[in-house]
Design an enzyme around this catalytic site. Sequence first.
Site, short mmCIF file in Angstrom:
data_model
loop_
_atom_site.label_atom_id
_atom_site.label_comp_id
_atom_site.label_asym_id
_atom_site.label_seq_id
_atom_site.Cartn_x
_atom_site.Cartn_y
_atom_site.Cartn_z
N HIS A 1 0.88 -1.18 -0.08
CA HIS A 1 -0.10 0.08 0.14
C HIS A 1 0.92 1.28 -0.03
O HIS A 1 2.17 1.24 0.39
CB HIS A 1 -0.95 0.14 1.30
CG HIS A 1 -2.14 -0.81 0.84
ND1 HIS A 1 -1.95 -2.17 1.38
CD2 HIS A 1 -3.27 -0.93 0.57
CE1 HIS A 1 -3.25 -2.93 1.23
NE2 HIS A 1 -4.15 -2.18 0.67
N LYS B 1 0.19 4.74 4.72
CA LYS B 1 -0.68 3.96 5.39
C LYS B 1 -0.14 2.99 6.65
O LYS B 1 0.95 2.40 6.35
CB LYS B 1 -1.09 2.74 4.44
CG LYS B 1 -2.20 1.52 4.95
CD LYS B 1 -2.72 0.75 3.99
CE LYS B 1 -3.75 -0.26 4.64
NZ LYS B 1 -4.89 0.30 5.36
#
Length: 265
Positions: free
Chosen positions: A158, A162
């Site tokens: 990601h 994140k």
Amino acid sequence: MKISIGLFGFGRTGAAVANEIINDADCELKWVMKKSIEHTGEFASHLLGHVHGEGRIFSFQEVDFHRFYEENPVDVIIDFSSSCAVKEYQHAVKYGSRIVSAISNYEPGDIEDLKALSQQTAILYSPNITLGINFLMEASKLLQEIVPDSDIEIIEEHFKDKKDVSGTAIRIAKALGLDEEQHVNSIRIGSVVGKHEVVFGLPNQTIRIVHETHNRAAFGQGAIYAAKWIMNQEKGSYTMEQALAQIMTKSAIGIDEQENQIILN
């Protein structure tokens, strides 16, 4: 008749979801609920570049939810906001609203609230509601049955900001009966929207099942599929895997019937 939809959340993902709903001929975005008061009273469609007015924006801070749902009932509420939002649509079920929740990480108490609501209406909960990721899960479970002795690792990638481990990766691990701390590997890099990979290690071969989200519109497409599917369900708690599994089972039966017809002929 179009499915009327209320949307919780209008961040980057929520906006992409709103746009997909607006573009879908079978759906109508009745309203959008967001945290801040910015753009309150405006239409989401205008902010997304459409000419017509659709999806009037409201704020959590200004709404009396006891009256709101009576005045603004919808067939389905789609939630892309935050864990605590479940408390804000408890009154909606009184007016027949079904719920599609795509919250990544629920707090335990909020999960219990969601389960309680499923006794009054149909609720589909999926931390990652893209069609592809749920197909990946079903395919991984099937492959695990075929090669139960394989080594299995889950890799999730990601965007670099994140912080939490992917809720989807944890869900995949649980579905496969794996310890998430030992078998989920996280990579944070660049602006990756989301990539999940399940790796099956065998003595003479390696099998990889991969799903990558290139655009947040994929979440909207999955949410719309879920909204249409849940319109035909009785009250209770459902998952995206169940929605896809039914379709996959029907397809498999259709293939078997077709093959049997060929043999008989």
